[in-house]
Design a protein around this motif. Structure first.
Motif, mmCIF file in Angstrom:
data_model
loop_
_atom_site.group_PDB
_atom_site.id
_atom_site.type_symbol
_atom_site.label_atom_id
_atom_site.label_comp_id
_atom_site.label_asym_id
_atom_site.label_seq_id
_atom_site.Cartn_x
_atom_site.Cartn_y
_atom_site.Cartn_z
ATOM 1 N N LEU A 133 37.592 43.431 58.606
ATOM 2 C CA LEU A 133 38.485 42.439 58.636
ATOM 3 C C LEU A 133 39.268 42.469 60.271
ATOM 4 O O LEU A 133 39.541 41.563 60.680
ATOM 5 C CB LEU A 133 39.589 42.452 57.618
ATOM 6 N N LEU A 134 39.271 43.625 60.552
ATOM 7 C CA LEU A 134 39.766 43.830 62.094
ATOM 8 C C LEU A 134 38.810 43.508 63.159
ATOM 9 O O LEU A 134 39.180 43.243 64.198
ATOM 10 C CB LEU A 134 40.393 45.133 62.202
ATOM 11 N N LYS A 135 37.607 43.463 62.790
ATOM 12 C CA LYS A 135 36.728 43.041 63.976
ATOM 13 C C LYS A 135 36.793 41.817 64.778
ATOM 14 O O LYS A 135 36.498 41.861 65.778
ATOM 15 C CB LYS A 135 35.202 42.962 63.295
ATOM 16 N N VAL A 136 37.588 40.990 64.075
ATOM 17 C CA VAL A 136 37.979 39.604 64.918
ATOM 18 C C VAL A 136 38.747 39.857 66.200
ATOM 19 O O VAL A 136 38.855 38.907 66.934
ATOM 20 C CB VAL A 136 38.350 38.567 63.990
ATOM 21 N N PHE A 137 39.329 40.945 65.986
ATOM 22 C CA PHE A 137 40.443 41.270 66.994
ATOM 23 C C PHE A 137 39.617 42.082 68.387
ATOM 24 O O PHE A 137 40.299 42.318 69.230
ATOM 25 C CB PHE A 137 41.732 42.041 66.723
ATOM 26 N N LEU A 138 38.421 41.995 68.123
ATOM 27 C CA LEU A 138 37.410 42.768 69.287
ATOM 28 C C LEU A 138 37.138 41.336 70.138
ATOM 29 O O LEU A 138 36.410 41.790 70.950
ATOM 30 C CB LEU A 138 36.459 43.502 68.803
ATOM 31 N N ARG A 139 37.321 40.182 69.573
ATOM 32 C CA ARG A 139 36.698 39.235 70.583
ATOM 33 C C ARG A 139 37.419 39.162 71.548
ATOM 34 O O ARG A 139 38.333 39.495 71.991
ATOM 35 C CB ARG A 139 36.976 37.756 69.592
ATOM 36 N N SER A 140 36.514 38.580 72.748
ATOM 37 C CA SER A 140 36.898 38.545 74.070
ATOM 38 C C SER A 140 38.026 37.439 74.295
ATOM 39 O O SER A 140 38.072 36.302 73.626
ATOM 40 C CB SER A 140 35.687 38.066 75.104
ATOM 41 N N ASP A 141 38.890 37.521 75.128
ATOM 42 C CA ASP A 141 39.771 36.334 75.398
ATOM 43 C C ASP A 141 39.083 34.974 75.673
ATOM 44 O O ASP A 141 39.672 34.138 75.201
ATOM 45 C CB ASP A 141 40.771 36.777 76.645
ATOM 46 N N GLN A 142 38.031 35.044 76.461
ATOM 47 C CA GLN A 142 37.480 33.593 76.673
ATOM 48 C C GLN A 142 36.794 33.240 75.461
ATOM 49 O O GLN A 142 37.059 31.977 75.234
ATOM 50 C CB GLN A 142 36.141 34.102 77.504
#
Length: 225
Positions: free
Chosen positions: A149-158
């Protein structure tokens, strides 16, 4: 990386993709049958580096889950009095040698189409670290864990900034809005004509997966004299 997509323009894009359990879960899950032994369960957890195993019967229907916490009861109760009433249920598990006597049943599960907040709430309410993902008839489709569930916080700022543009498209904005994203923190800047839509804006930005915080730095628009 900081993304500065510029002023928002209406009608640019479709709504942003809403992440579900299917987007982050492990589609291959290690499982055991009801008749598996205590030692088999420990060996599988060690081999695959997992903290829980779904227990299956028949064609793959999930009937329970055996976790590290269930298995550790055997160690915990080595020096405890198993006859105390409040410890009776745990003592039975501690004495078990088969998975069907160790597992927690019925299993707490989730569907693949559930949103990430829904899965997170189930984990928090039930006090579990991972959930079997099942289909409409209870057959195992995979596993999802807290770390998934924490993987989404690895998304890039762009990526986050792009989704923010899509989410805000068509909303009643308080004026031309400029978006920046740094380390997952989304900041909106621009003139403020009306404070009414601010709570709506903040909620909309928080729905974007990967957003850590929302900051609305909107200044009151100057009235010409």
């Amino acid at each position: 990386m900081t993304s500065e997509p510029g002023d928002l323009e209406p009608g640019r894009a479709a709504p942003a993709h809403r992440y579900t359990v299917s987007d982050v879960m492990s589609h291959t899950a290690v499982a055991v049958g009801r008749g598996a032994s205590y030692k088999e369960a420990v060996e599988l957890m060690q081999q695959w580096k997992v903290g829980a195993l779904p227990v299956l019967e028949g064609e793959g229907r999930v009937v329970g889950v055996v976790s590290e916490a269930d298995l550790l009861l055997k160690e915990e109760f080595k020096q405890e009095d198993p006859h105390l009433p409040e410890q009776a249920r745990a003592a039975v598990k501690a004495a078990a040698v088969l998975v069907e006597d160790l597992m927690s049943s019925p299993a707490v599960t989730v569907r693949a189409h559930a949103t990430l907040p829904e899965a997170a709430r189930v984990m928090a309410q039930k006090g579990v670290k991972q959930l079997p993902v099942v289909n409409g008839v209870g057959l195992l489709e995979g596993m999802v864990s807290r770390s998934d569930l924490l993987k989404v916080f690895l998304r890039s700022d762009q990526e986050i900034a792009d989704d923010i543009h899509q989410v805000l498209d068509g909303l009643p904005l308080p004026g031309p809005v400029h978006v920046t994203v740094r380390d997952g923190i989304a900041t909106l800047r621009g003139p403020l004509r009306d404070r009414t839509p601010l709570p709506l804006l903040a909620r909309a930005l928080r729905t974007v997966e990967g957003v850590v915080d929302v900051r609305l730095e909107l200044a009151a628009e100057r009235v010409p004299t």
